[in-house]
Each structure stands twice: as C-alpha cells, then as structure tokens.
Design an enzyme around this catalytic site. Structure first.
Site, short mmCIF file in Angstrom:
data_model
loop_
_atom_site.label_atom_id
_atom_site.label_comp_id
_atom_site.label_asym_id
_atom_site.label_seq_id
_atom_site.Cartn_x
_atom_site.Cartn_y
_atom_site.Cartn_z
N SER A 181 40.01 38.17 46.42
CA SER A 181 41.38 37.84 46.06
C SER A 181 41.52 36.34 45.90
O SER A 181 40.70 35.55 46.38
CB SER A 181 42.34 38.31 47.16
OG SER A 181 42.22 39.70 47.34
N LYS A 219 40.39 32.05 36.84
CA LYS A 219 40.30 30.67 37.34
C LYS A 219 41.65 29.99 37.23
O LYS A 219 42.53 30.46 36.50
CB LYS A 219 39.30 29.88 36.48
CG LYS A 219 37.86 30.33 36.59
CD LYS A 219 37.18 29.64 37.72
CE LYS A 219 35.71 30.05 37.81
NZ LYS A 219 35.11 29.63 39.07
#
Lengths: 426, 131
Positions: free
Chosen positions: B50, B87
């Site tokens: 996560s 990202k």
C-alpha cells in the site's frame, strides 16, 4: 484529370492486437510478439520485430512454433473483449478530429479532413497520431489523399515511413509513390484480379492508374473501373459515416478440442443461436433465414475433411431464441455426419430488418408472440445485469467441453471487475 | 461501465403528494462525475503493498486518465523497468522526479537522467472499499 477538393485520411492502428497486449504489459514492448486467432490456430497480428523474423500473416501456429521457440517470441491468444474496448477508445478519440468518420474495421477509420488547409495537413495528421497514442497508448499510421483508395495506398507507405503520416494531396508525389505499391496491395484488388492484372503487365498501383479506361471497362467489372478511377483521384467510393445496421449476423467458434458427437455440436449451435438472437434483439432486428454450418479442420487430409451448411427459412420474421434454436437444430441434423472430427460450427442470420418494418402477422396470436417477446426481454435484462449466460437454455449445455482454447490469453477484460489490468506499488 | 444511482425517490401513495416530486431531475451518474475523458480513462487494480501516505491500498481501484499531464505531487502510473507501477510525481527546481510511497530522498528517480521511464497516466481517483 478531374479536380476534387476531398481530403480523406485513413487512420490505421499499427499491429493493433499486439499493441493492445502491450498497453498494460511494458515487458513485451520491445520483444517480438504475435497474437493467435480463436483457438490458437493462426497468426493474426505481429509486432514489427516478429515480422522481421519472417512470421507471416495468417500462418498456422504449428508452422511457426520453431521460430517462436528459437527467438523467444511472446504469444497471446486473441482477447477480443480487450481489443473491442481499446478500439472504441481509439474511434472515440478520432471523432473529435472530424465530424465525418467511417469506422472501417476494428483498427481502421476514414476521416474527412476536407476542411483542413492544405499546408496544415501533415501537422494535423501528426496531432491525431500524438493524441491517439497519448490517450489510448495505440500507435497509428495515417495516409491522406483525394480518394479512399489513394488514402489506403498512402497509408501503406506511411506504415513503413518513420514520420507515420503521408499525404498524397500534392499531385507531383503521387506517381512516384504509386510505383512502390504492388498491385495486390491496392485496396479492392483481390487474388483473382491480381493474377489477371499481372498477366497483363499491370504490376503496380501506378500501372493501374495509367491504364486506359476502355481497357478496364472491357476487361474487368465495375469494381475494377472504380479502383482505377479512384487511383486517378476521382472519388467513386464515398465516406460512409452513418451507423449502418447489419444485414447479417454471424456467430461461429472453433472448438478447443475436436468434437465428434452430435450432442456437443447441438450445444455449440444452441449457444451460437442464443448469442446471435441477443445481438439482433439488441439492434431491434428480426431475421428471415438461418444458416447452420459445421466443418473439420482445413489442414486435414482430404478424406477426413468435411464441411457443409444448411439454410432454413422462417415462416415469419423472428428474433426469438427458442425459434432460432429449433430450426438451427433441425438444420444441424441434416448436415451432421458421423465419424468426422469437427473443428468449427456456426450460424448466420440473414436478411435482417428493423422490427418496425414488419407488420403483425396473422398468426401472431397463435404463436404467443407477445408472451415470447416479454420472455426474451426478461432473458436479455437478466443477462445484462448478471453477466452473459446467467440465464440460458438447457440445450446450450452446462459444461461446454467444446469451448475454445485460449492457452495464452492475457485475460484482461475491462468490462469485468475481477479481470481489470493491475499495477504494483513499489 | 454503467452505474446509475437514484437521486431522488418518491413513494406513490395516498395523501398529499410530495412537493419535491416536480424537482426530481436526473439520476446521479457516478461515472460522469469521476470520468472526465472517457476514451483515455482506465480502471486499474492495485496489487501488492500500500501507499499509506497517499491513501492507496492493496486491492483498490485506480481511475487513471492517460490524457492528463502530471502536476507536482500527482500520483501517476509509470513504466519503470518494464513494469507499470504507482509513483508520486514531484517537481523540484525545474527537475521532475518519481518517488515511491515512502518518499525517502534516495528512492527518488530523476526523470531527466532516466529517459526510458514513461509516465503512463495520471491517477485521478482511488476507489477504496471500507467494508
């Protein structure tokens, strides 16, 4: 030569099925990749790297297996629900670039760019390519010309050109480029016509463009004349931007393992009928005729090869699944022969028309037409809500042993929460 | 993709009719709200760890718009080492970086120094099930 102001672009997706597989899988971006037809039978899409290895379009998979092994070619079973989804995205993206667009196939569309100024055409073409690539991840090539046949030719060259966009609007360049296009690569020239032209020393698009109109008229049909004129820049095939409803509906599948029993063929034909009936009901259409066909593998030796079809007319127009299945199974019994290993079965519904076109039949009452119609509606509604085949007909079989082989499928399905593409967090 | 939630419900019955009935307009369309550009928007499932600092968890659905260009602190999907990963996109002094969930300085990837890295799309929503 007649002057016309048309500017038509053909936008064609490069190695479309391969590009779709690459979209969520960057690890195969630079590797040779091929996609196989239903049942992993033949090669139907090749990456540029795979083309260089000599893998041909349409070649049976077993013939290229050694090349695949030697060069670590990545193979995929066709995943049409994914390709359909990406295709719709590409077409939607293209629609903002022209008010008039003809979706020609799953990966090609003609765009009317007549309103774009001459000097801006290449720039506009590049903008289209850039946008489609950014929005959908699919690379394209674009050919722009005065007619559809010429834009196809321009596209052929654009595929091999680094720029990806070729315009033949500038008259001077046309002849030079048409000389590079072999006659069999000209849009509308099939195998038979190719042989005939080559016999008569017409080897390139350029040769066909410069043949006398009389010769063409005398020696070919109206389609031949049309192609020659289009190559001269005279538009004969207009852009078909209207959503034309289908006139036929064909559903067919290859089997995962060869099928010999009548029972199993019955299951497959029933399933095809259910799918086809749902499709035409969705379009508010009815059919007048059903064709049932079965065949063994065409790569079989002659004495093991068998293919046959049977047409059956309906007494009244219908889109009732049960009615279709009834007639289809009668047809199947007609053509089924014991002792053959069947590879494919299918049905075609033809002479489709809008429901509004046909009037109530004298026998409607007897056939319980309205009751049936509401039953069909209930089936479609349930299946829409709970997924294909939630509600089916027992004849379609529950196990479906004959279902197709998809050994190498990427299994991504954008219409299903369980099968969405995934990303990792690192 | 189709999802329509009833915006307003009115029971038909005896008695005084609801004065609000005339104001029933349309159903709320969650898709229209979340998806601004249909052809370029993809639903993608998160797998693995996560990213707690941005609120993305294993199993969540990401709404990703490929047509957008990332802004500072956008969450993006990028093609790094032949793999699609989530990202954070960070801009600092005219330089662009990709950082992972932990935002440790040493994990930052300078995009100018790694031209092979491609921003695949920008994450616009996270759909996270609480139950």
């Amino acid at each position: 030569m007649l002057y016309n102001k048309n500017k038509i672009a053909l936008v064609d997706c490069n190695s479309f099925y391969v590009s779709c597989e690459r979209l969520f899988n960057p690890s195969i971006a630079k590797k040779p990749v091929i996609v196989l037809s239903n049942n992993d039978g033949c090669v139907i899409s090749r990456s540029a790297e795979a083309k260089i290895l000599g893998i041909k379009m349409g070649e049976p998979y077993f013939k290229v297996k050694s090349i695949v092994k030697k060069n670590d070619v990545k193979i995929f079973s066709s995943n049409y629900s994914l390709y359909g989804d990406i295709s719709r995205r590409v077409m939607k993206t293209l629609k903002q670039f022209s008010s008039e667009i003809e979706i020609y196939s799953i990966d090609e569309a003609f765009l009317n760019l007549s309103s774009i100024k001459h000097e801006n055409l290449l720039g506009y073409g590049n903008l289209i390519r850039k946008t489609v690539l950014k929005w959908t991840g699919i690379p394209t090539s674009i050919g722009i010309a005065r007619t559809k046949t010429l834009s196809k030719a321009a596209n052929h060259i654009a595929k091999k050109d680094l720029s990806g966009v070729i315009s033949l609007i500038n008259e001077k360049k046309i002849e030079e480029i048409l000389k590079q296009i072999k006659i069999n690569d000209v849009w509308g020239v099939g195998k038979k016509l190719t042989n005939f032209y080559i016999k008569n020393h017409i080897n390139t698009a350029y040769d066909l463009r410069n043949i006398s109109a009389n010769w063409i008229k005398k020696n070919t049909n109206v389609l031949g004349s049309r192609t020659a004129m289009e190559l001269q820049g005279i538009p004969c095939i207009s852009l078909d931007s209207h959503d034309v409803k289908r006139k036929n509906c064909c559903v067919s599948r290859s089997f995962g393992t060869k099928v010999t029993k009548l029972e199993e063929l019955k299951e497959s034909i029933t399933t095809h009928c259910l799918n086809a009936a749902e499709k035409i009901r969705n379009d508010n259409q009815t059919t007048k005729k059903i064709t049932v066909f079965i065949r063994t593998s065409p790569f079989q030796k002659k004495k093991y090869y068998y293919a046959n079809a049977k047409n059956i007319d309906f007494p009244i127009r219908t889109n009732d699944s049960i009615e279709l299945i009834k007639q289809a199974l009668i047809g199947l019994k007609y053509i089924y022969k014991k002792g053959y290993r069947y590879q494919k079965s299918g049905i075609i519904l033809s002479d489709l028309k809008d429901i509004a076109v046909y009037k109530k039949n004298l026998f409607s009452e007897i056939l319980n037409e309205e009751k049936r119609a509401s039953l069909m509606k209930a089936i479609d509604h349930t299946n829409f809500k709970y997924g294909r085949n939630a509600l089916s007909i027992a004849q379609a079989g529950l196990k479906k042993k004959w279902n197709i082989k998809k050994q190498h499928s990427s299994k991504i399905n954008m219409g299903c929460f369980e099968l969405l593409p995934s990303v990792r967090i690192s | 993709m189709k999802l329509l939630l009833p915006f307003h419900l009115h029971k038909v019955g005896a008695g005084f009719p609801s004065p609000a009935t005339d104001y029933v307009e349309d159903d709320i369309d969650l898709n229209a709200h979340i998806i601004k550009n249909i052809p370029s928007t993809f639903l993608i499932r998160v797998q693995g760890k996560s990213m707690n600092n941005i609120g993305i968890h294993d199993g969540d659905l990401l709404v990703v718009d490929k047509s957008l260009n990332p802004k500072n602190f956008s969450t993006v999907i990028a093609n790094v080492n032949e793999e699609l990963v989530v990202k954070s996109f960070i801009k600092e002094k005219d330089q662009s970086y990709l950082a992972s969930g932990s935002i440790k300085l040493k994990d930052k990837i300078n995009l100018a120094e790694n031209p092979e890295i491609i921003i695949w799309g920008v994450v616009t929503y996270v759909i996270h099930a609480l139950q």
